[in-house]
Scaffold this motif. Structure first.
Motif, PDB file in Angstrom:
ATOM      1  N   GLN A 152     -19.720   1.271  33.556  1.00  0.00           N
ATOM      2  CA  GLN A 152     -20.897   0.690  32.899  1.00  0.00           C
ATOM      3  C   GLN A 152     -21.138  -0.773  33.268  1.00  0.00           C
ATOM      4  N   GLU A 153     -20.050  -1.521  33.526  1.00  0.00           N
ATOM      5  CA  GLU A 153     -20.205  -2.948  33.836  1.00  0.00           C
ATOM      6  C   GLU A 153     -19.191  -3.347  34.895  1.00  0.00           C
ATOM      7  N   TYR A 154     -19.640  -4.172  35.838  1.00  0.00           N
ATOM      8  CA  TYR A 154     -18.817  -4.513  36.995  1.00  0.00           C
ATOM      9  C   TYR A 154     -18.841  -6.017  37.220  1.00  0.00           C
ATOM     10  N   TRP A 155     -17.639  -6.612  37.258  1.00  0.00           N
ATOM     11  CA  TRP A 155     -17.501  -8.046  37.502  1.00  0.00           C
ATOM     12  C   TRP A 155     -16.868  -8.278  38.871  1.00  0.00           C
ATOM     13  N   VAL A 156     -17.442  -9.213  39.623  1.00  0.00           N
ATOM     14  CA  VAL A 156     -16.828  -9.683  40.863  1.00  0.00           C
ATOM     15  C   VAL A 156     -16.524 -11.167  40.687  1.00  0.00           C
ATOM     16  N   VAL A 157     -15.252 -11.532  40.778  1.00  0.00           N
ATOM     17  CA  VAL A 157     -14.835 -12.922  40.652  1.00  0.00           C
ATOM     18  C   VAL A 157     -14.780 -13.529  42.043  1.00  0.00           C
ATOM     19  N   ASP A 158     -15.676 -14.476  42.314  1.00  0.00           N
ATOM     20  CA  ASP A 158     -15.697 -15.177  43.593  1.00  0.00           C
ATOM     21  C   ASP A 158     -14.685 -16.317  43.512  1.00  0.00           C
ATOM     22  N   VAL A 159     -13.499 -16.099  44.066  1.00  0.00           N
ATOM     23  CA  VAL A 159     -12.402 -17.063  43.949  1.00  0.00           C
ATOM     24  C   VAL A 159     -12.786 -18.410  44.547  1.00  0.00           C
ATOM     25  N   ASN A 160     -13.439 -18.391  45.695  1.00  0.00           N
ATOM     26  CA  ASN A 160     -13.748 -19.642  46.392  1.00  0.00           C
ATOM     27  C   ASN A 160     -14.801 -20.479  45.667  1.00  0.00           C
ATOM     28  N   ALA A 161     -15.741 -19.827  45.002  1.00  0.00           N
ATOM     29  CA  ALA A 161     -16.815 -20.551  44.317  1.00  0.00           C
ATOM     30  C   ALA A 161     -16.552 -20.742  42.836  1.00  0.00           C
ATOM     31  N   GLY A 162     -15.559 -20.039  42.285  1.00  0.00           N
ATOM     32  CA  GLY A 162     -15.289 -20.126  40.860  1.00  0.00           C
ATOM     33  C   GLY A 162     -16.380 -19.497  40.016  1.00  0.00           C
ATOM     34  N   LYS A 163     -17.065 -18.512  40.564  1.00  0.00           N
ATOM     35  CA  LYS A 163     -18.168 -17.845  39.879  1.00  0.00           C
ATOM     36  C   LYS A 163     -17.816 -16.399  39.581  1.00  0.00           C
ATOM     37  N   VAL A 164     -18.499 -15.844  38.582  1.00  0.00           N
ATOM     38  CA  VAL A 164     -18.328 -14.438  38.225  1.00  0.00           C
ATOM     39  C   VAL A 164     -19.691 -13.762  38.290  1.00  0.00           C
ATOM     40  N   ILE A 165     -19.809 -12.767  39.145  1.00  0.00           N
ATOM     41  CA  ILE A 165     -21.049 -12.024  39.327  1.00  0.00           C
ATOM     42  C   ILE A 165     -20.929 -10.734  38.521  1.00  0.00           C
ATOM     43  N   VAL A 166     -21.804 -10.554  37.545  1.00  0.00           N
ATOM     44  CA  VAL A 166     -21.696  -9.426  36.623  1.00  0.00           C
ATOM     45  C   VAL A 166     -22.916  -8.523  36.766  1.00  0.00           C
ATOM     46  N   SER A 167     -22.655  -7.227  36.899  1.00  0.00           N
ATOM     47  CA  SER A 167     -23.730  -6.247  37.023  1.00  0.00           C
ATOM     48  C   SER A 167     -23.607  -5.201  35.933  1.00  0.00           C
ATOM     49  N   CYS A 168     -24.733  -4.889  35.294  1.00  0.00           N
ATOM     50  CA  CYS A 168     -24.829  -3.766  34.377  1.00  0.00           C
ATOM     51  C   CYS A 168     -25.225  -2.547  35.208  1.00  0.00           C
ATOM     52  N   LEU A 169     -24.463  -1.469  35.092  1.00  0.00           N
ATOM     53  CA  LEU A 169     -24.669  -0.304  35.950  1.00  0.00           C
ATOM     54  C   LEU A 169     -25.139   0.905  35.143  1.00  0.00           C
ATOM     55  N   THR A 170     -26.092   1.631  35.711  1.00  0.00           N
ATOM     56  CA  THR A 170     -26.482   2.950  35.229  1.00  0.00           C
ATOM     57  C   THR A 170     -26.409   3.871  36.438  1.00  0.00           C
ATOM     58  N   PRO A 171     -26.529   5.175  36.258  1.00  0.00           N
ATOM     59  CA  PRO A 171     -26.441   6.070  37.414  1.00  0.00           C
ATOM     60  C   PRO A 171     -27.469   5.783  38.503  1.00  0.00           C
ATOM     61  N   THR A 172     -28.602   5.166  38.147  1.00  0.00           N
ATOM     62  CA  THR A 172     -29.664   4.963  39.129  1.00  0.00           C
ATOM     63  C   THR A 172     -30.023   3.504  39.371  1.00  0.00           C
ATOM     64  N   GLN A 173     -29.531   2.590  38.534  1.00  0.00           N
ATOM     65  CA  GLN A 173     -29.953   1.198  38.650  1.00  0.00           C
ATOM     66  C   GLN A 173     -28.788   0.253  38.394  1.00  0.00           C
ATOM     67  N   SER A 174     -28.954  -0.983  38.860  1.00  0.00           N
ATOM     68  CA  SER A 174     -28.022  -2.065  38.531  1.00  0.00           C
ATOM     69  C   SER A 174     -28.822  -3.354  38.426  1.00  0.00           C
ATOM     70  N   HIS A 175     -28.403  -4.216  37.530  1.00  0.00           N
ATOM     71  CA  HIS A 175     -29.050  -5.523  37.450  1.00  0.00           C
ATOM     72  C   HIS A 175     -28.037  -6.555  36.978  1.00  0.00           C
ATOM     73  N   PHE A 176     -28.249  -7.798  37.414  1.00  0.00           N
ATOM     74  CA  PHE A 176     -27.340  -8.882  37.094  1.00  0.00           C
ATOM     75  C   PHE A 176     -27.556  -9.340  35.665  1.00  0.00           C
ATOM     76  N   ILE A 177     -26.464  -9.693  35.005  1.00  0.00           N
ATOM     77  CA  ILE A 177     -26.526 -10.201  33.642  1.00  0.00           C
ATOM     78  C   ILE A 177     -25.610 -11.417  33.526  1.00  0.00           C
ATOM     79  N   ARG A 178     -25.864 -12.239  32.538  1.00  0.00           N
ATOM     80  CA  ARG A 178     -25.024 -13.413  32.284  1.00  0.00           C
ATOM     81  C   ARG A 178     -24.366 -13.351  30.907  1.00  0.00           C
ATOM     82  N   GLU A 179     -24.542 -12.242  30.216  1.00  0.00           N
ATOM     83  CA  GLU A 179     -23.825 -11.983  28.973  1.00  0.00           C
ATOM     84  C   GLU A 179     -23.381 -10.527  29.001  1.00  0.00           C
ATOM     85  N   SER A 180     -22.095 -10.315  28.777  1.00  0.00           N
ATOM     86  CA  SER A 180     -21.568  -8.963  28.843  1.00  0.00           C
ATOM     87  C   SER A 180     -22.242  -8.057  27.822  1.00  0.00           C
ATOM     88  N   GLN A 181     -22.497  -6.820  28.241  1.00  0.00           N
ATOM     89  CA  GLN A 181     -23.069  -5.840  27.324  1.00  0.00           C
ATOM     90  C   GLN A 181     -21.994  -4.939  26.713  1.00  0.00           C
TER      91      GLN A 181
END
Length: 217
Positions: A152-181
């Motif tokens: 349902q939710e996927y985090w990628v931790v960019d070690v070099n940039a110190g950033k966390v890229i978070v995606s909300c996932l459904t079977p057909t779509q994904s979109h970036f979020i800045r607050e965990s669902q």
């Protein structure tokens, strides 16, 4: 005549290559390759054999601390699995850095040394990949793998940039979020601040800061 199994040194590592499921299993189930990490999706496999440095290990620990402390303080049921293989036979396999089952009525995977069988159990709710040298793959191909797997939710931790890229996932779509669902109310800025602090502060100090911050919310 039976063809011999593929030899590891003939298969490129840290990249996706076409492979039948049976060939993938010769690697994924080989106890001599226990230090490797294995992924399979849509007839392709990826074997990661690169050593992991302290930056990867530290960020992995910090993100784990944030998630577990947040869940504990917000009374959210959670179960963490580290470096665990999740297998849907003939379709997908993944071995994320961290995975979580989140929410009420958790059904824990059996306590054994076999991959979690996704033909019998639900996929993890949340998956985290810590990307020190694999950011492009973690952000693209693996996201599609986890999406097809039902995460349902996927985090990628960019070690070099110190950033966390978070995606909300459904079977057909994904979109970036800045607050965990799946962890309602968890601001990703808080996670990134913890990663920043970890460069100069010890784990105890970070935990105390987290507890104080969360108590004010």
């Amino acid at each position: 005549m039976v063809n011999p199994p593929p030899v590891l040194n003939t298969v490129p590592t840290d990249t996706w290559v076409a492979a039948a499921w049976e060939d993938f299993l010769t690697f994924a189930d080989d106890p001599t390759l226990v230090s490797g990490r294995f992924y399979y999706d849509e007839g392709c496999m990826r074997i990661e054999m690169s050593p992991l440095g302290s930056a990867h290990g530290q960020d992995n620990s910090v993100v784990s601390t944030v998630i577990v402390l947040y869940a504990a303080m917000k009374n959210i049921a959670i179960k963490e699995l580290t470096n665990t293989s999740f297998r849907k036979a003939r379709l997908q396999e993944a071995q994320p850095d961290i995975a979580y089952y989140v929410g009420k009525n958790l059904r824990f995977p059996p306590r054994n040394n076999a991959p979690v069988n996704l033909n019998e159990l639900d996929p993890p709710t949340l998956v985290v990949e810590v990307a020190a040298s694999s950011l492009e793959d973690d952000s693209n191909r693996k996201q599609k793998l986890y999406q097809r797997m039902g995460v349902q939710e996927y985090w990628v931790v960019d070690v070099n940039a110190g950033k966390v890229i978070v995606s909300c996932l459904t079977p057909t779509q994904s979109h970036f979020i800045r607050e965990s669902q799946v962890l309602p109310g968890l601001d990703i800025n808080l996670v990134e601040e913890a990663l920043k602090r970890s460069q100069t502060e010890d784990d105890g100090a970070i935990s105390r800061w987290l507890i104080a911050t969360l108590n004010q919310q």
